[in-house]
Design an enzyme around this catalytic site. Structure first.
Site, mmCIF file in Angstrom:
data_model
loop_
_atom_site.group_PDB
_atom_site.id
_atom_site.type_symbol
_atom_site.label_atom_id
_atom_site.label_comp_id
_atom_site.label_asym_id
_atom_site.label_seq_id
_atom_site.Cartn_x
_atom_site.Cartn_y
_atom_site.Cartn_z
ATOM 1 N N SER A 9 -2.455 76.320 12.987
ATOM 2 C CA SER A 9 -3.003 76.731 11.690
ATOM 3 C C SER A 9 -3.646 78.102 11.814
ATOM 4 O O SER A 9 -4.606 78.290 12.565
ATOM 5 C CB SER A 9 -4.049 75.722 11.220
ATOM 6 O OG SER A 9 -4.796 76.316 10.178
ATOM 7 N N HIS A 34 1.302 77.081 10.221
ATOM 8 C CA HIS A 34 0.663 76.336 9.134
ATOM 9 C C HIS A 34 -0.295 77.261 8.381
ATOM 10 O O HIS A 34 -1.171 77.877 8.992
ATOM 11 C CB HIS A 34 -0.079 75.146 9.755
ATOM 12 C CG HIS A 34 -0.717 74.214 8.799
ATOM 13 N ND1 HIS A 34 -0.039 73.154 8.212
ATOM 14 C CD2 HIS A 34 -1.985 74.143 8.325
ATOM 15 C CE1 HIS A 34 -0.877 72.479 7.433
ATOM 16 N NE2 HIS A 34 -2.065 73.058 7.479
ATOM 17 N N ASP A 36 -3.102 77.487 5.421
ATOM 18 C CA ASP A 36 -4.017 76.712 4.591
ATOM 19 C C ASP A 36 -4.488 77.534 3.405
ATOM 20 O O ASP A 36 -5.244 78.494 3.573
ATOM 21 C CB ASP A 36 -5.239 76.295 5.426
ATOM 22 C CG ASP A 36 -4.884 75.233 6.448
ATOM 23 O OD1 ASP A 36 -4.361 74.183 6.029
ATOM 24 O OD2 ASP A 36 -5.115 75.458 7.656
ATOM 25 N N MET A 38 -6.694 77.630 0.119
ATOM 26 C CA MET A 38 -7.834 76.933 -0.504
ATOM 27 C C MET A 38 -8.344 77.735 -1.695
ATOM 28 O O MET A 38 -8.473 78.957 -1.599
ATOM 29 C CB MET A 38 -8.971 76.794 0.513
ATOM 30 C CG MET A 38 -8.552 76.113 1.801
ATOM 31 S SD MET A 38 -9.941 76.061 2.944
ATOM 32 C CE MET A 38 -9.151 75.296 4.371
ATOM 33 N N HIS A 67 0.159 74.569 3.183
ATOM 34 C CA HIS A 67 -0.675 73.430 2.810
ATOM 35 C C HIS A 67 -1.561 73.892 1.661
ATOM 36 O O HIS A 67 -2.515 74.635 1.877
ATOM 37 C CB HIS A 67 -1.490 73.002 4.040
ATOM 38 C CG HIS A 67 -2.449 71.898 3.779
ATOM 39 N ND1 HIS A 67 -3.450 71.567 4.675
ATOM 40 C CD2 HIS A 67 -2.574 71.028 2.743
ATOM 41 C CE1 HIS A 67 -4.143 70.550 4.181
ATOM 42 N NE2 HIS A 67 -3.642 70.208 3.020
ATOM 43 N N MET A 69 -4.276 73.470 -0.792
ATOM 44 C CA MET A 69 -5.485 72.729 -1.174
ATOM 45 C C MET A 69 -6.005 73.371 -2.443
ATOM 46 O O MET A 69 -7.087 73.979 -2.482
ATOM 47 C CB MET A 69 -6.516 72.786 -0.039
ATOM 48 C CG MET A 69 -6.111 71.895 1.128
ATOM 49 S SD MET A 69 -6.951 72.356 2.650
ATOM 50 C CE MET A 69 -5.812 73.588 3.271
ATOM 51 N N MET A 138 -4.455 63.997 6.314
ATOM 52 C CA MET A 138 -5.650 64.751 6.690
ATOM 53 C C MET A 138 -6.533 63.899 7.597
ATOM 54 O O MET A 138 -6.911 62.784 7.240
ATOM 55 C CB MET A 138 -6.452 65.159 5.448
ATOM 56 C CG MET A 138 -5.777 66.190 4.552
ATOM 57 S SD MET A 138 -5.229 67.662 5.410
ATOM 58 C CE MET A 138 -6.769 68.292 6.084
ATOM 59 N N ASP A 176 -3.269 66.651 10.340
ATOM 60 C CA ASP A 176 -3.945 67.927 10.131
ATOM 61 C C ASP A 176 -5.462 67.762 10.191
ATOM 62 O O ASP A 176 -6.056 67.117 9.321
ATOM 63 C CB ASP A 176 -3.518 68.496 8.775
ATOM 64 C CG ASP A 176 -4.029 69.912 8.559
ATOM 65 O OD1 ASP A 176 -4.593 70.495 9.507
ATOM 66 O OD2 ASP A 176 -3.854 70.431 7.446
HETATM 67 C C1 DX5 Z 1 -8.421 71.900 6.961
HETATM 68 C C2 DX5 Z 1 -7.073 72.534 7.173
HETATM 69 C C3 DX5 Z 1 -6.554 72.427 8.559
HETATM 70 C C4 DX5 Z 1 -7.396 73.177 9.552
HETATM 71 C C5 DX5 Z 1 -7.134 72.629 10.910
HETATM 72 O O1 DX5 Z 1 -8.726 71.911 5.613
HETATM 73 O O2 DX5 Z 1 -6.112 71.919 6.334
HETATM 74 O O3 DX5 Z 1 -5.209 72.844 8.633
HETATM 75 O O4 DX5 Z 1 -7.125 74.548 9.543
HETATM 76 O O5 DX5 Z 1 -8.029 73.235 11.785
HETATM 77 P P1 DX5 Z 1 -8.596 72.490 13.064
HETATM 78 O O6 DX5 Z 1 -7.417 72.190 13.941
HETATM 79 O O7 DX5 Z 1 -9.535 73.479 13.646
HETATM 80 O O8 DX5 Z 1 -9.240 71.222 12.577
HETATM 81 ZN ZN ZN Z 2 -3.917 72.360 6.751
#
Ligand code: DX5
Ligand code: ZN
Length: 218
Positions: A9, A34, A36, A38, A67, A69, A138, A176
């Site tokens: 990620s 990956h 993320d 947000m 991903h 969010m 998750m 994840d």
């Molecule tokens: C959390 C994200 C994850 C995160 C994982 O909201 O969706 O993808 O970046 O990071 P680690 O491996 O540090 O938990």
């Molecule tokens: Zn993620």
């Protein structure tokens, strides 16, 4: 043991040296990258948006796993596809018309994933499991990297593996949040296919080695 797909990620990367970080992943055994996304609404944090995705795409030589969010992900699915998405996952909790989101993502030519929060029951995936390519389970509450793995995830992986197998579905199980050497082996053993790892990879002295270790778990 099965070799998992490893998806570092980028959230945990050094954003001041993004090109270097992507090139590190290109040269590693990582399978996917990956991303993320947000929005500060669905989750209490804002990560990065289109200009950063564009910069990542410019250098990335591995499939991009988005991903989302975010609320109303249908507003941006096409844009993420144009930014090179291979997989687009939306949150079940953010999508009152989930079928429509899945159809949209597939019609764009991407693999469609559904992410569920730690408190969301696996059984809620039953009506759509045959139509999706990936479930993102998750194992932390979404919004931040570097959190502790929630142990009850193991039971959810088992339940999801049963659901997928009993329905003859093909969805990959992606884990994840908080993935590291203490849980990766068991996760794959009980049925996980994809391991996302952020801080475990990017905070390591030797990220290449960490990625290799995640791929070779026996
Ligand atoms: C959390 C994200 C994850 C995160 C994982 O909201 O969706 O993808 O970046 O990071 P680690 O491996 O540090 O938990
Ligand atoms: Zn993620």
């Amino acid at each position: 043991m099965k070799t998992p797909i490893v998806a570092p990620s980028i959230l945990a990367a050094d954003f001041a040296n993004l090109q270097r970080e992507i090139e590190m992943l290109n040269a590693s055994q990582a399978d996917w990258i990956h991303l993320d996304i947000m929005d500060g609404l669905f989750v209490p944090n804002i990560s990065f948006g289109m200009p950063v995705c564009k910069a990542i795409r410019k250098y990335a030589k591995k499939p991009l796993d988005f991903h989302l969010m975010i609320e109303k992900p249908e507003r941006y699915a096409k844009e993420f596809k144009d930014l090179g998405a291979s997989v687009i996952s939306v949150h079940l909790e953010a999508c009152p018309h989930l079928h429509r989101n899945i159809q949209q993502i597939k019609s764009l030519g991407c693999k469609a994933g559904v992410a569920i929060n730690p408190h969301t029951a696996v059984s809620l995936l039953e009506p759509i499991i045959q139509e999706i390519d990936l479930v993102c389970l998750m194992s932390v509450n979404p919004g931040f990297g570097g959190q502790m793995f929630i142990e009850s995830t193991f039971e959810k992986v088992k339940a999801l593996r049963n659901l997928i197998d009993s329905k003859n579905a093909h969805a990959l199980i992606e884990i994840d949040g908080g993935v590291n050497s203490a849980n990766a082996r068991e996760l794959v053993q009980i049925g996980a296919d994809v391991l996302v790892a952020g801080s475990f990879v990017f905070n390591a002295i030797n990220p290449h080695q960490i990625i290799e270790d995640l791929k070779r778990l026996d």
